[in-house]
Design a protein around this motif. Structure first.
Motif, PDB file in Angstrom:
ATOM      1  N   ASN A  30       0.829  -1.206   0.000  1.00 34.22           N
ATOM      2  CA  ASN A  30       0.000   0.000   0.000  1.00 34.22           C
ATOM      3  C   ASN A  30       0.865   1.258   0.000  1.00 34.22           C
ATOM      4  OD1 ASN A  30      -2.422  -1.415  -0.078  1.00 34.22           O
ATOM      5  ND2 ASN A  30      -2.575  -1.518   2.147  1.00 34.22           N
TER       6      ASN A  30
ATOM      7  N   VAL B  18       2.125   1.878  -3.552  1.00 30.48           N
ATOM      8  CA  VAL B  18       1.109   2.515  -4.393  1.00 30.48           C
ATOM      9  C   VAL B  18       1.071   4.009  -4.105  1.00 30.48           C
ATOM     10  CG1 VAL B  18      -1.354   2.619  -4.955  1.00 30.48           C
ATOM     11  CG2 VAL B  18      -0.262   0.403  -4.590  1.00 30.48           C
TER      12      VAL B  18
ATOM     13  N   ILE C 270      -4.874   7.868  -5.281  1.00 30.34           N
ATOM     14  CA  ILE C 270      -5.008   6.574  -5.955  1.00 30.34           C
ATOM     15  C   ILE C 270      -4.764   5.445  -4.952  1.00 30.34           C
ATOM     16  CG2 ILE C 270      -3.964   5.084  -7.713  1.00 30.34           C
ATOM     17  CD1 ILE C 270      -3.616   7.606  -9.421  1.00 30.34           C
TER      18      ILE C 270
ATOM     19  N   GLU D 274      -7.839   4.534  -3.024  1.00 31.00           N
ATOM     20  CA  GLU D 274      -8.831   3.808  -3.818  1.00 31.00           C
ATOM     21  C   GLU D 274      -8.397   2.381  -4.146  1.00 31.00           C
ATOM     22  OE1 GLU D 274      -9.341   6.113  -7.338  1.00 31.00           O
ATOM     23  OE2 GLU D 274      -9.993   7.897  -6.239  1.00 31.00           O
ATOM     24  N   ASN D 275      -7.103   2.106  -4.116  1.00 32.09           N
ATOM     25  CA  ASN D 275      -6.573   0.813  -4.558  1.00 32.09           C
ATOM     26  C   ASN D 275      -5.754   0.137  -3.472  1.00 32.09           C
ATOM     27  OD1 ASN D 275      -7.278   0.722  -7.553  1.00 32.09           O
ATOM     28  ND2 ASN D 275      -6.369   2.749  -7.319  1.00 32.09           N
ATOM     29  N   ARG D 276      -6.350  -0.079  -2.352  1.00 32.33           N
ATOM     30  CA  ARG D 276      -5.682  -0.786  -1.263  1.00 32.33           C
ATOM     31  C   ARG D 276      -5.778  -2.293  -1.532  1.00 32.33           C
ATOM     32  NH1 ARG D 276      -4.008   2.375   2.428  1.00 32.33           N
ATOM     33  NH2 ARG D 276      -3.862   0.831   4.072  1.00 32.33           N
TER      34      ARG D 276
ATOM     35  N   TYR E  75      -8.911  -6.064  -2.458  1.00 29.76           N
ATOM     36  CA  TYR E  75      -8.869  -7.064  -3.530  1.00 29.76           C
ATOM     37  C   TYR E  75      -8.831  -8.498  -3.002  1.00 29.76           C
ATOM     38  CZ  TYR E  75      -8.063  -3.434  -6.986  1.00 29.76           C
ATOM     39  OH  TYR E  75      -8.196  -2.346  -7.800  1.00 29.76           O
TER      40      TYR E  75
ATOM     41  N   SER F 147      -3.780  -7.737 -10.205  1.00 28.56           N
ATOM     42  CA  SER F 147      -4.979  -6.965 -10.561  1.00 28.56           C
ATOM     43  C   SER F 147      -4.733  -5.471 -10.407  1.00 28.56           C
ATOM     44  CB  SER F 147      -6.165  -7.374  -9.687  1.00 28.56           C
ATOM     45  OG  SER F 147      -6.506  -8.703  -9.903  1.00 28.56           O
ATOM     46  N   ILE F 148      -4.143  -5.087  -9.296  1.00 25.42           N
ATOM     47  CA  ILE F 148      -3.868  -3.669  -9.063  1.00 25.42           C
ATOM     48  C   ILE F 148      -2.849  -3.161 -10.078  1.00 25.42           C
ATOM     49  CG2 ILE F 148      -2.902  -2.002  -7.426  1.00 25.42           C
ATOM     50  CD1 ILE F 148      -4.077  -3.754  -5.182  1.00 25.42           C
TER      51      ILE F 148
ATOM     52  N   LYS G  81      -4.571  -2.652 -13.334  1.00 30.81           N
ATOM     53  CA  LYS G  81      -5.510  -1.532 -13.268  1.00 30.81           C
ATOM     54  C   LYS G  81      -4.786  -0.191 -13.320  1.00 30.81           C
ATOM     55  CE  LYS G  81      -9.083   0.548 -10.402  1.00 30.81           C
ATOM     56  NZ  LYS G  81      -9.760   0.503  -9.123  1.00 30.81           N
ATOM     57  N   LEU G  82      -3.683  -0.074 -12.576  1.00 27.26           N
ATOM     58  CA  LEU G  82      -2.976   1.194 -12.491  1.00 27.26           C
ATOM     59  C   LEU G  82      -2.006   1.415 -13.654  1.00 27.26           C
ATOM     60  CD1 LEU G  82      -2.274   1.402  -8.665  1.00 27.26           C
ATOM     61  CD2 LEU G  82      -4.106   2.460  -9.965  1.00 27.26           C
TER      62      LEU G  82
END
Length: 183
Positions: A124, A127, A135, A138-140, A144, A175-176, A179-180
């Motif tokens: 985390n 990110v 961001i 939102e994307n922890r 997921y 996945s993250i 996505k990013l």
């Protein structure tokens, strides 16, 4: 030809080493607490089993104390080396080939030896460093992976097996990263 690391990638490695040092301290404290073997079976066993368990533990208590002392001594001898090593940048460390989270993980993975909980916090932080706080919120990685379901699954209250946790974290990381995209 080694890939040069950017400032943000170096910050990511420093964050990883900070989480690793924290994990080493916690692991040392946890390992110094004496715990009887098979204590989980004791709590779930019948009264006869509990009585037999207590008798056996009383008989082997001197042996358990000796093993615990030897283990504690060995861990305390090794701890300073591991802890100090987490302050230095390894000579073979190179920047990620892919400029995304999966690439950062691949570049650092051989130097990371931490629990799943510390890795989650570390990821985390990566990110946040690479993509920004907004961001990151939102994307922890926890969003997921369904950790509560993993803990309450077939295994009951026991810890989630390492292989299953690694697989879940790997899928969430991929996945993250997809996505990013690239940073």
């Amino acid at each position: 030809m080694p890939v040069a690391m950017s400032d943000n990638e170096m910050r990511c490695f420093e964050v990883a080493m900070r989480w690793q040092r924290r994990d080493l301290r916690q692991a040392l404290l946890r390992s110094l607490l004496p715990i009887f073997p098979f204590v989980g079976l004791f709590h779930s066993g019948a009264s006869v089993f509990k009585f037999i368990y207590i008798v056996v533990m009383l008989l082997v208590l001197p042996l358990l104390v000796v093993f615990w002392l030897l283990r504690a001594l060995m861990l305390m001898i090794v701890f300073p080396y591991s802890y100090i090593q987490a302050y230095f940048k390894p000579g073979k460390l190179k920047g990620p080939g892919e400029r995304n989270l999966q690439g950062v993980h691949n570049a650092f993975s051989r130097y990371l030896h931490m629990s799943a909980e510390s890795y989650i916090h570390c990821f985390n932080d990566w990110v946040a460093i690479l993509y920004g706080e907004a961001i990151a919120n939102e994307n922890r990685i926890e969003s997921y992976v369904r950790f509560n379901r993993m803990h309450q699954s077939v295994f009951g209250n026991a810890d989630v097996p390492d292989a299953r946790m690694r697989n879940a974290l790997s899928m969430a990381r991929e996945s993250i990263s997809r996505k990013l995209g690239y940073y």
